[in-house]
Design a protein around this motif. Structure first.
Motif, PDB file in Angstrom:
ATOM      1  N   LEU A  24       0.819  -1.208   0.000  1.00 22.06           N
ATOM      2  CA  LEU A  24       0.000   0.000   0.000  1.00 22.06           C
ATOM      3  C   LEU A  24       0.856   1.263   0.000  1.00 22.06           C
ATOM      4  O   LEU A  24       0.673   2.153  -0.842  1.00 22.06           O
ATOM      5  CB  LEU A  24      -0.922  -0.003   1.229  1.00 22.06           C
ATOM      6  CG  LEU A  24      -1.725   1.280   1.478  1.00 22.06           C
ATOM      7  CD1 LEU A  24      -2.706   1.525   0.336  1.00 22.06           C
ATOM      8  CD2 LEU A  24      -2.458   1.206   2.811  1.00 22.06           C
ATOM      9  N   PHE A  25       1.810   1.349   0.927  1.00 22.86           N
ATOM     10  CA  PHE A  25       2.552   2.592   1.115  1.00 22.86           C
ATOM     11  C   PHE A  25       3.701   2.773   0.126  1.00 22.86           C
ATOM     12  O   PHE A  25       4.119   3.913  -0.120  1.00 22.86           O
ATOM     13  CB  PHE A  25       3.092   2.659   2.544  1.00 22.86           C
ATOM     14  CG  PHE A  25       2.021   2.905   3.572  1.00 22.86           C
ATOM     15  CD1 PHE A  25       1.422   4.147   3.693  1.00 22.86           C
ATOM     16  CD2 PHE A  25       1.584   1.879   4.396  1.00 22.86           C
ATOM     17  CE1 PHE A  25       0.415   4.372   4.613  1.00 22.86           C
ATOM     18  CE2 PHE A  25       0.585   2.091   5.330  1.00 22.86           C
ATOM     19  CZ  PHE A  25      -0.003   3.338   5.438  1.00 22.86           C
ATOM     20  N   GLU A  26       4.215   1.687  -0.424  1.00 26.22           N
ATOM     21  CA  GLU A  26       5.357   1.822  -1.328  1.00 26.22           C
ATOM     22  C   GLU A  26       4.965   1.796  -2.804  1.00 26.22           C
ATOM     23  O   GLU A  26       5.746   2.243  -3.641  1.00 26.22           O
ATOM     24  CB  GLU A  26       6.378   0.722  -1.042  1.00 26.22           C
ATOM     25  CG  GLU A  26       7.015   0.853   0.323  1.00 26.22           C
ATOM     26  CD  GLU A  26       8.120  -0.158   0.553  1.00 26.22           C
ATOM     27  OE1 GLU A  26       8.513  -0.830  -0.421  1.00 26.22           O
ATOM     28  OE2 GLU A  26       8.589  -0.289   1.695  1.00 26.22           O
ATOM     29  N   VAL A  38       1.019   1.638  -4.020  1.00 22.58           N
ATOM     30  CA  VAL A  38      -0.298   2.213  -4.289  1.00 22.58           C
ATOM     31  C   VAL A  38      -0.341   3.706  -3.995  1.00 22.58           C
ATOM     32  O   VAL A  38      -0.822   4.499  -4.817  1.00 22.58           O
ATOM     33  CB  VAL A  38      -1.382   1.475  -3.478  1.00 22.58           C
ATOM     34  CG1 VAL A  38      -2.744   2.126  -3.698  1.00 22.58           C
ATOM     35  CG2 VAL A  38      -1.432   0.002  -3.881  1.00 22.58           C
ATOM     36  N   VAL A  39       0.156   4.101  -2.815  1.00 16.43           N
ATOM     37  CA  VAL A  39       0.086   5.520  -2.433  1.00 16.43           C
ATOM     38  C   VAL A  39       0.898   6.423  -3.378  1.00 16.43           C
ATOM     39  O   VAL A  39       0.372   7.419  -3.882  1.00 16.43           O
ATOM     40  CB  VAL A  39       0.529   5.712  -0.966  1.00 16.43           C
ATOM     41  CG1 VAL A  39       0.713   7.189  -0.641  1.00 16.43           C
ATOM     42  CG2 VAL A  39      -0.504   5.097  -0.030  1.00 16.43           C
ATOM     43  N   GLY A  93      -0.886   6.349  -6.851  1.00 19.26           N
ATOM     44  CA  GLY A  93      -2.184   7.029  -6.813  1.00 19.26           C
ATOM     45  C   GLY A  93      -2.049   8.529  -6.626  1.00 19.26           C
ATOM     46  O   GLY A  93      -2.789   9.311  -7.232  1.00 19.26           O
ATOM     47  N   SER A  94      -1.083   8.943  -5.790  1.00 20.03           N
ATOM     48  CA  SER A  94      -0.909  10.377  -5.558  1.00 20.03           C
ATOM     49  C   SER A  94      -0.421  11.079  -6.819  1.00 20.03           C
ATOM     50  O   SER A  94      -0.848  12.200  -7.121  1.00 20.03           O
ATOM     51  CB  SER A  94       0.069  10.610  -4.408  1.00 20.03           C
ATOM     52  OG  SER A  94       1.376  10.165  -4.749  1.00 20.03           O
ATOM     53  N   GLY A 104       4.697  12.226  -4.410  1.00 21.00           N
ATOM     54  CA  GLY A 104       4.670  10.777  -4.254  1.00 21.00           C
ATOM     55  C   GLY A 104       5.849  10.272  -3.450  1.00 21.00           C
ATOM     56  O   GLY A 104       5.710   9.367  -2.617  1.00 21.00           O
ATOM     57  N   LEU A 121       5.464  11.226   0.318  1.00 16.72           N
ATOM     58  CA  LEU A 121       4.467  10.438   1.032  1.00 16.72           C
ATOM     59  C   LEU A 121       5.030   9.114   1.551  1.00 16.72           C
ATOM     60  O   LEU A 121       4.415   8.485   2.421  1.00 16.72           O
ATOM     61  CB  LEU A 121       3.265  10.165   0.118  1.00 16.72           C
ATOM     62  CG  LEU A 121       2.337  11.361  -0.124  1.00 16.72           C
ATOM     63  CD1 LEU A 121       1.268  11.009  -1.156  1.00 16.72           C
ATOM     64  CD2 LEU A 121       1.681  11.808   1.177  1.00 16.72           C
ATOM     65  N   THR A 122       6.162   8.691   1.024  1.00 17.16           N
ATOM     66  CA  THR A 122       6.781   7.458   1.532  1.00 17.16           C
ATOM     67  C   THR A 122       7.609   7.699   2.795  1.00 17.16           C
ATOM     68  O   THR A 122       7.960   6.749   3.487  1.00 17.16           O
ATOM     69  CB  THR A 122       7.691   6.819   0.459  1.00 17.16           C
ATOM     70  OG1 THR A 122       8.792   7.705   0.181  1.00 17.16           O
ATOM     71  CG2 THR A 122       6.922   6.551  -0.824  1.00 17.16           C
ATOM     72  N   TRP A 174       6.236   6.303   6.116  1.00 16.27           N
ATOM     73  CA  TRP A 174       6.329   4.845   6.134  1.00 16.27           C
ATOM     74  C   TRP A 174       7.752   4.389   6.463  1.00 16.27           C
ATOM     75  O   TRP A 174       7.952   3.475   7.254  1.00 16.27           O
ATOM     76  CB  TRP A 174       5.875   4.286   4.794  1.00 16.27           C
ATOM     77  CG  TRP A 174       6.151   2.826   4.591  1.00 16.27           C
ATOM     78  CD1 TRP A 174       7.020   2.265   3.712  1.00 16.27           C
ATOM     79  CD2 TRP A 174       5.540   1.732   5.288  1.00 16.27           C
ATOM     80  NE1 TRP A 174       7.006   0.900   3.815  1.00 16.27           N
ATOM     81  CE2 TRP A 174       6.111   0.538   4.775  1.00 16.27           C
ATOM     82  CE3 TRP A 174       4.592   1.640   6.301  1.00 16.27           C
ATOM     83  CZ2 TRP A 174       5.742  -0.719   5.234  1.00 16.27           C
ATOM     84  CZ3 TRP A 174       4.230   0.377   6.766  1.00 16.27           C
ATOM     85  CH2 TRP A 174       4.792  -0.777   6.232  1.00 16.27           C
TER      86      TRP A 174
END
Length: 235
Positions: free
Chosen positions: A43-45, A47-48, A51-52, A70, A73-74, A77
Motif C-alpha cells: 500500500l505505502f510503497e 499504491v500511495v 495514486g498520488s 509521491g 508520502l513514503t 512509512w
C-alpha cells in the motif's frame, strides 16, 4: 518503492505438520503478521505513490510536483519502519536520502526525469548488497529466510536448517545460486528503470515502472519457489 522488507523470500505458508497446537497457533499468528506487513508495504510503497501522482496530475498539478509529492508520502512509512525496528538501518537511511537528494537535484535541474531514476539507485544498491553477501559466511537467502523458517518449524527447526549449511555442500550451492539470482534481478530492474526514464513519456513512467517491478518480482518469486521445491529445500 523502498524495497527494504518486502523482498524477503518465502518458503511457503502455514506451520509444519506434527507441531503441537500452541506452536501451530504461534506459527499461524506469525504468518498472518507477515502478510499484514507485506500488504501495508504494498500500500505505502506502490499504491500511495502511484495514486498520488496520477491524482495530482488529474487535478492539474505539474509533473515535478506530482512526482515529488509521491516520494514525500513514503517518508512517514520509512520513518515508521525505523521506529518499529527500534534501530536505524542503513537501507532505510539510504532510501530517505534518495527521496531528499532526488527532490533537490530535480528542483535545480527542473527535470522530473532526475526523480524518475531515483529508485534505480536503490534497487542497484540492494542488488550489489545481495551479490556482496555471496562473499560472506551467510548469503542473503540464508539470513532473509530465517523468519519464515521460524514461523514454519520453530526455533529448533531453524537450528537444524542452519546446520545444513555447514554439513551439506549442495545446500550451500543452492542457496548461493538463489541469492545470485535475487541480486541479478535487482540490478536488472535498476538498468531497465534508467532506460525507461529517458525513453518514455514522463506521465507513463510511474505506471510502467510499477508494472515492470511487479512483473520482475512475480517472476523472481515464481523461480524462487520452483527452485526450492525442485531441490527439496522448501519447508
Amino acid at each position: 518503492m523502498t524495497a527494504t522488507d518486502a523482498h524477503s523470500p518465502a518458503t511457503g505458508p502455514g506451520p509444519a505438520p506434527g507441531t503441537d497446537p500452541d506452536a501451530a497457533a504461534a506459527a499461524l499468528h506469525r504468518t498472518a503478521r507477515l502478510r499484514r506487513r507485506l500488504a501495508a508495504q504494498l500500500l505505502f510503497e506502490l499504491v500511495v505513490p502511484l495514486g498520488s501522482y496520477y491524482g495530482l496530475r488529474a487535478l492539474g498539478a505539474g509533473q515535478w510536483l506530482s512526482m515529488v509529492a509521491g516520494g514525500l508520502l513514503t517518508l512517514p512509512w520509512i520513518g515508521y519502519g525505523i521506529v518499529r525496528q527500534r534501530r536505524v538501518e542503513a537501507m532505510a537511511v539510504f532510501a530517505l536520502c534518495l527521496v531528499v537528494v532526488g527532490a533537490l537535484l530535480s528542483s535545480i535541474t527542473g527535470s522530473p526525469r532526475v526523480l524518475m531514476v531515483r529508485d534505480s539507485w536503490l534497487t542497484a544498491a540492494i542488488g550489489c548488497w545481495v551479490l556482496g553477501t555471496l562473499l560472506t559466511r551467510r548469503p542473503f537467502i540464508m539470513t532473509a529466510s530465517r523468519g519464515i523458517v521460524i514461523a514454519k518449524v520453530g526455533e529448533a527447526g531453524l537450528v537444524a536448517w542452519e546446520a545444513r549449511w555447514d554439513a551439506e555442500p549442495t545446500f550451500r550451492h543452492h542457496l548461493r545460486l538463489v541469492t545470485a539470482v535475487w541480486g541479478a534481478v535487482f540490478l536488472l530492474d535498476a538498468v531497465l528503470r534508467v532506460a525507461l526514464a529517458y525513453t518514455i513519456p514522463v506521465d507513463s513512467f510511474p505506471l510502467v515502472s510499477t508494472v515492470l517491478w511487479l512483473a520482475l518480482l512475480g517472476g523472481l518469486l515464481t523461480f524462487h519457489n520452483w527452485y526450492l521445491t525442485r531441490n527439496g529445500l522448501k519447508l
